[in-house]
Write an enzyme that holds these catalytic residues in place. Sequence first.
Site, PDB file in Angstrom:
ATOM      1  N   PHE A 264       0.814  -1.218   0.000  1.00 28.75           N
ATOM      2  CA  PHE A 264       0.000   0.000   0.000  1.00 28.75           C
ATOM      3  C   PHE A 264       0.850   1.273   0.000  1.00 28.75           C
ATOM      4  O   PHE A 264       0.493   2.277  -0.591  1.00 28.75           O
ATOM      5  CB  PHE A 264      -0.833   0.058   1.286  1.00 28.75           C
ATOM      6  CG  PHE A 264      -1.998  -0.886   1.352  1.00 28.75           C
ATOM      7  CD1 PHE A 264      -2.998  -0.862   0.395  1.00 28.75           C
ATOM      8  CD2 PHE A 264      -2.129  -1.770   2.419  1.00 28.75           C
ATOM      9  CE1 PHE A 264      -4.097  -1.710   0.487  1.00 28.75           C
ATOM     10  CE2 PHE A 264      -3.220  -2.617   2.516  1.00 28.75           C
ATOM     11  CZ  PHE A 264      -4.207  -2.591   1.557  1.00 28.75           C
ATOM     12  N   SER A 295      -2.063  -7.216  -6.484  1.00 31.81           N
ATOM     13  CA  SER A 295      -2.061  -5.952  -5.738  1.00 31.81           C
ATOM     14  C   SER A 295      -2.563  -6.240  -4.345  1.00 31.81           C
ATOM     15  O   SER A 295      -3.203  -7.268  -4.108  1.00 31.81           O
ATOM     16  CB  SER A 295      -2.994  -4.928  -6.388  1.00 31.81           C
ATOM     17  OG  SER A 295      -4.352  -5.251  -6.122  1.00 31.81           O
ATOM     18  N   ASP A 296      -2.278  -5.364  -3.409  1.00 34.35           N
ATOM     19  CA  ASP A 296      -2.972  -5.464  -2.130  1.00 34.35           C
ATOM     20  C   ASP A 296      -4.392  -4.923  -2.352  1.00 34.35           C
ATOM     21  O   ASP A 296      -4.728  -4.360  -3.395  1.00 34.35           O
ATOM     22  CB  ASP A 296      -2.218  -4.707  -1.021  1.00 34.35           C
ATOM     23  CG  ASP A 296      -2.585  -5.252   0.370  1.00 34.35           C
ATOM     24  OD1 ASP A 296      -3.623  -5.937   0.490  1.00 34.35           O
ATOM     25  OD2 ASP A 296      -1.845  -4.990   1.340  1.00 34.35           O
ATOM     26  N   TRP A 297      -5.203  -5.103  -1.361  1.00 37.38           N
ATOM     27  CA  TRP A 297      -6.633  -4.782  -1.384  1.00 37.38           C
ATOM     28  C   TRP A 297      -6.895  -3.330  -1.854  1.00 37.38           C
ATOM     29  O   TRP A 297      -6.501  -2.394  -1.167  1.00 37.38           O
ATOM     30  CB  TRP A 297      -7.140  -4.973   0.038  1.00 37.38           C
ATOM     31  CG  TRP A 297      -8.585  -4.804   0.280  1.00 37.38           C
ATOM     32  CD1 TRP A 297      -9.258  -3.623   0.472  1.00 37.38           C
ATOM     33  CD2 TRP A 297      -9.545  -5.841   0.391  1.00 37.38           C
ATOM     34  NE1 TRP A 297     -10.574  -3.877   0.695  1.00 37.38           N
ATOM     35  CE2 TRP A 297     -10.789  -5.237   0.657  1.00 37.38           C
ATOM     36  CE3 TRP A 297      -9.495  -7.241   0.296  1.00 37.38           C
ATOM     37  CZ2 TRP A 297     -11.961  -5.977   0.824  1.00 37.38           C
ATOM     38  CZ3 TRP A 297     -10.658  -7.967   0.466  1.00 37.38           C
ATOM     39  CH2 TRP A 297     -11.869  -7.329   0.722  1.00 37.38           C
ATOM     40  N   ALA A 299      -5.469  -1.520  -3.738  1.00 38.72           N
ATOM     41  CA  ALA A 299      -4.273  -0.669  -3.847  1.00 38.72           C
ATOM     42  C   ALA A 299      -4.159  -0.046  -5.239  1.00 38.72           C
ATOM     43  O   ALA A 299      -3.534   1.015  -5.391  1.00 38.72           O
ATOM     44  CB  ALA A 299      -3.024  -1.473  -3.510  1.00 38.72           C
TER      45      ALA A 299
END
Length: 773
Positions: A264, A295-297, A299
């Site tokens: 993030f 990707s992160d959540w 992001a």
Amino acid sequence: MRASRLRAAIGAAVVALTIGVAGGAGVIAQTDSNDEAERRADRQSDGDIERRVDGLLSRMTLQEKLQQITLLPDFKVTEDEVRRGLGAVLSETNPERIRELQRIAVEESRLGIPLLFAFDTIHGFRTVFPIPLGTGASFDPDVAFEDATYGARESAAVGLKQTYAPMVDVSHMARWGRIAEAAGEDPFLNSVLGVARVRGTQGRDYSDEEKLVASPKHLVAYGQPEGGRDYNTTDMSEQRLRNFYLPPFKAAIEAGADTAMCSFNAINGVPGCGNHYTMTEILKREWGFDGFIESDWTAVAELRSCPPQNPSDVPECGHGVAADGPGAAALALNSGVDSEMTSTFFRDFGAQLLSEGRISMSRIDDAVRRILRVKFRAGLFENPYAPYEPGEAEAQMLKPDAVAAARKAAGRSMVLLKNEGALPLDPNKSTAVIGPLAKNGHDMLGPWWGRGRDEDVVTVLDGIDQQNNAPTTYAEGCKVSNTEPPHTDPEGCQSDAGFGEAVAVASAAEQVVLAVGESREMSGEAASRSTLDLPGRQEELIRQIRAANPGKPIAVVLFSGRPLALGDVIGDMPSLIQAWFPGVQAGPAVADVVFGKVNPGGSLPVTFPRRLGQAPIYYNHEPTGRPCNPDAKFNSRYRDIPSCDPLFEFGYGLSYTSFEISNLALSSSSVSRSGRLTASVQVTNTGSRRGDEVVQLYLHDPVASISQPVRRLRGFERVTLDPGRSRTLRFTLDASDFGFYDNSGRFVVEPGQIDVYAGDSSKADMKQSFTVR
Ligand code: BGC
């Protein structure tokens, strides 16, 4: 049902575990250099896989490709999405639902590409192990290996095939809630334990029905947010990035991790999931990573700027490196993200971006190819379903071998920080178990409890009671807070109404176990704290009990997801066991240690400050031109703290026995830049009980073109010795140990002196030196 091929060899595999850490390795314990070769040999079929990937790719429409690079959480997935060729699902753990969604993917989508089901199995799925910071304290790669092994087995039983672990974010930020999720402040320790986790998760071949593909995260330097506030800015030099934060990722990738997650946070102004340098130049090109990056959540969405008015009208925005959704998708994809988690900008804007020439077909194909490659390697095309019928998955949870491993792991993660002779307690004496964490299953599970349930936990009270032959009594004292902000009681334990009873119960018993600390909600994601205090009025509770019971044996057991600043209360604690969040077997493990069945042998993976204001404080700091001296002025000290030291340094930990570390010797006094040498050191149990010592080896380069950390851990081994017994340990050192990355990202080995220190903590002062020619 296919019979579960239970790995009878878990024990043997652990012993043979290769702990060579790529890109910088002191060699620890047994090294099986064939391991990597065998893993590669297992991949002989990679040529076939590439052909199958190409064949499939050539038949996919653009929409199917965009759907394949989309990753949705359980609550967003629809069956229709799956029919259209969705790539992956996260956080769905219901085995019936997983089976049905997979059936739709395989039977009803045009190309029948299976879904990849992912979950955060961080320190256990149902059998919750100690938090990874605790595993860090074990200084034992077998503990990390077993945690990952059982976590993978339980996860795979419901149909999962990927875990978002290991978390290998080195962190110097004690306020940061996520310091709980990795192995602490040292890159080498994180590398060794990260490698062990990758091996436990994936085995030799993650198509095995009990294995998952691992995903080291969060690329990169997420552990260094300013102020310790989650998601916050990170700004650092190239050499710091390369020497501190990247090594555990490199080690995990070289151990075979086939997926990775971008972070993030922004590094030097560039967010992790929009960062071409870290994702494409370093991970994919420099390290040759051919798996995929998720990707992160949300992001990807967060790369956008927020509208100046009403920022809350657009959720998930803020970095301001893209103007809008299409811009964010283009930036993320072009930077190297292959799979977009939760937001759907790749899918929604992909066609438009392609027609505008802002992304290329070859980049989309590359992302799809990487995802399909991992799905083929995972064996999903041959075995898309869980190895058990959905109704049989529950029977795979909390099996006796997993529970026994969790208990052992919890015991090995505990660190004895102080003992004025109170410990071990006597199991034949009446025992008062006091404190907000005593009769408490919920908090023992820590911040990533997977699918663990509060009722699975054996509490400290029950654990003590089971092992105590005399009466056990209990008083709560006060309550920690399990609520989320906004609220008026972020810390809990504000009321002393229960203190009177707690003191009375303690006074009536012959000995006391005092279970204090943080709630699990104070650790993990979005759980940064502005202080490092023992929450609420717990210090007062400790003082009152101590004052009313002078001389009585009191075991203070501290539960937390971070190092706490105990400078003001340590004097009131006759003993202190740091227990982290120990998992489902918290009670038995605490009782094992408190009563001496297990002799504590963990060491701190993070520095414990005296006061908050010292943080960030870490052992592997660079020197200054004015080394700290509390008794003089113009130097790097705090004028209001009469010491330069932390309360407890990295690597510190006591035992119920005593050890002597001696005879540090080097195999030669000089070495060529490409040569290697061996450091040997002897450890002797000088006490009267069998016990464990973590022998630690540190290096320091006193004259270098870039000021080098005063100590760098480059080798360790946890040994168990009977009284009077000795062992000699050997650590191999080579360029990866005495070199470093410079500010242009080059790994350099400079000629000159290198100091080697050995001992039982980062304060080790037994020293030998050699010269690099
Ligand atoms: C966390 C990740 C996690 C992901 C999926 C994010 O909020 O930062 O560590 O893997 O959620 O649950």
